[in-house]
Design a protein around this motif. Structure first.
Motif, PDB file in Angstrom:
ATOM      1  N   GLU A  90      -4.508  10.479 -12.813  1.00 18.84           N
ATOM      2  CA  GLU A  90      -5.464   9.496 -13.344  1.00 18.84           C
ATOM      3  C   GLU A  90      -4.760   8.514 -14.278  1.00 18.84           C
ATOM      4  OE1 GLU A  90      -8.661  11.594 -15.278  1.00 18.84           O
ATOM      5  OE2 GLU A  90      -9.260  12.600 -13.419  1.00 18.84           O
ATOM      6  N   VAL A  91      -3.908   9.030 -15.145  1.00 15.05           N
ATOM      7  CA  VAL A  91      -3.171   8.179 -16.087  1.00 15.05           C
ATOM      8  C   VAL A  91      -2.239   7.246 -15.330  1.00 15.05           C
ATOM      9  CG1 VAL A  91      -1.423   8.162 -17.920  1.00 15.05           C
ATOM     10  CG2 VAL A  91      -3.357   9.760 -18.042  1.00 15.05           C
ATOM     11  N   PHE A  92      -1.479   7.785 -14.390  1.00 14.05           N
ATOM     12  CA  PHE A  92      -0.537   6.959 -13.627  1.00 14.05           C
ATOM     13  C   PHE A  92      -1.279   5.866 -12.851  1.00 14.05           C
ATOM     14  CE2 PHE A  92       2.918   9.346 -14.966  1.00 14.05           C
ATOM     15  CZ  PHE A  92       4.087   9.045 -14.294  1.00 14.05           C
ATOM     16  N   MET A  93      -2.429   6.207 -12.254  1.00 13.36           N
ATOM     17  CA  MET A  93      -3.179   5.196 -11.498  1.00 13.36           C
ATOM     18  C   MET A  93      -3.671   4.091 -12.433  1.00 13.36           C
ATOM     19  SD  MET A  93      -2.967   5.793  -8.326  1.00 13.36           S
ATOM     20  CE  MET A  93      -4.184   4.699  -7.642  1.00 13.36           C
ATOM     21  N   GLU A  94      -4.181   4.446 -13.604  1.00 12.94           N
ATOM     22  CA  GLU A  94      -4.709   3.441 -14.525  1.00 12.94           C
ATOM     23  C   GLU A  94      -3.609   2.588 -15.145  1.00 12.94           C
ATOM     24  OE1 GLU A  94      -7.154   3.075 -18.737  1.00 12.94           O
ATOM     25  OE2 GLU A  94      -7.308   4.936 -17.597  1.00 12.94           O
ATOM     26  N   LEU A  96      -0.024   2.682 -14.348  1.00 16.97           N
ATOM     27  CA  LEU A  96       1.152   2.318 -13.551  1.00 16.97           C
ATOM     28  C   LEU A  96       0.800   1.982 -12.100  1.00 16.97           C
ATOM     29  CD1 LEU A  96       3.512   5.136 -14.910  1.00 16.97           C
ATOM     30  CD2 LEU A  96       3.383   2.749 -15.686  1.00 16.97           C
ATOM     31  N   GLN A  97      -0.497   2.053 -11.758  1.00 21.34           N
ATOM     32  CA  GLN A  97      -1.025   1.736 -10.440  1.00 21.34           C
ATOM     33  C   GLN A  97      -0.387   2.546  -9.311  1.00 21.34           C
ATOM     34  OE1 GLN A  97      -0.164  -1.023 -12.705  1.00 21.34           O
ATOM     35  NE2 GLN A  97      -2.233  -0.520 -13.384  1.00 21.34           N
ATOM     36  N   ARG A  98      -0.115   3.803  -9.597  1.00 18.54           N
ATOM     37  CA  ARG A  98       0.405   4.709  -8.561  1.00 18.54           C
ATOM     38  C   ARG A  98       0.215   6.146  -9.017  1.00 18.54           C
ATOM     39  NH1 ARG A  98       5.547   6.034 -10.557  1.00 18.54           N
ATOM     40  NH2 ARG A  98       6.257   4.547 -12.104  1.00 18.54           N
ATOM     41  N   GLY A 133      10.313   5.917 -17.380  1.00 18.45           N
ATOM     42  CA  GLY A 133      10.602   4.640 -16.735  1.00 18.45           C
ATOM     43  C   GLY A 133      10.565   3.470 -17.702  1.00 18.45           C
ATOM     44  N   LYS A 134      10.424   2.259 -17.130  1.00 19.28           N
ATOM     45  CA  LYS A 134      10.419   1.028 -17.930  1.00 19.28           C
ATOM     46  C   LYS A 134       9.250   0.993 -18.909  1.00 19.28           C
ATOM     47  CE  LYS A 134      12.765  -1.897 -14.604  1.00 19.28           C
ATOM     48  NZ  LYS A 134      12.657  -3.091 -13.760  1.00 19.28           N
ATOM     49  N   LYS A 135       8.096   1.481 -18.499  1.00 20.79           N
ATOM     50  CA  LYS A 135       6.917   1.479 -19.371  1.00 20.79           C
ATOM     51  C   LYS A 135       6.761   2.877 -19.970  1.00 20.79           C
ATOM     52  CE  LYS A 135       2.197   0.070 -19.741  1.00 20.79           C
ATOM     53  NZ  LYS A 135       1.318  -0.971 -19.276  1.00 20.79           N
TER      54      LYS A 135
END
Length: 155
Positions: A90-94, A96-98, A133-135
């Motif tokens: 859920e966190v990654f989708m919100e 990092l969009q993946r 990663g970058k973010k």
């Protein structure tokens, strides 16, 4: 208690060397001593990385329930990861969009565990991850017993 002991206790935190967790620092909560805890950097056996942990206890050391929690966390780490994966997705989708990669540690680092109430039933604790990663994201997931709550994200 002498004035010297009082001043030392107030301005110089108590430290001990623990055979299992290494160097521990006591975090005394004066207004709520029952919430006092020990903290340290511990080399978590399942990842081989240093993580931050908190162990509720008193001035004599961490409570046995606190120690046992971490020994059991090592044994049930795979179940913990399975429980947090949907929350991490859920966190990654919100943010990092993946989704989280299959091998989550290619983009996440286990940052720590925060055990709030080792003597409560159910036990209340958090697990924290950081993205690599970058973010940068700090992701904390609270638990009551074995049930994960919604993730909190720090950026």
């Amino acid at each position: 208690m002498s004035i010297l002991q009082f001043l030392k206790k107030r301005f110089s935190p108590l430290r001990i060397s623990d055979p299992d967790f290494g160097s521990l620092l006591y975090m005394r909560i004066p207004n709520a001593p029952e919430r006092s805890y020990w903290e340290c950097e511990w080399n978590f056996p399942r990842t081989g990385t240093n993580i931050s942990i908190s162990l509720p206890g008193d001035e004599s050391g961490p409570w046995e329930e606190s120690r046992q929690f971490y020994f059991e966390a090592v044994e049930r780490f795979d179940q913990i990861l399975a429980a947090v994966r949907p929350k991490l997705d859920e966190v990654f989708m919100e943010w990092l969009q993946r989704e989280v990669p299959d091998y989550m540690f290619s983009e996440l680092r286990l940052a720590g565990f925060d055990l709030q109430e080792s003597r409560a039933q159910p036990v209340k604790w958090d697990i924290t991850f950081e993205t690599t990663g970058k973010k940068w994201l700090g992701i904390s997931i609270p638990f009551e017993g074995e049930s994960p709550g919604d993730a909190t994200v720090d950026t």
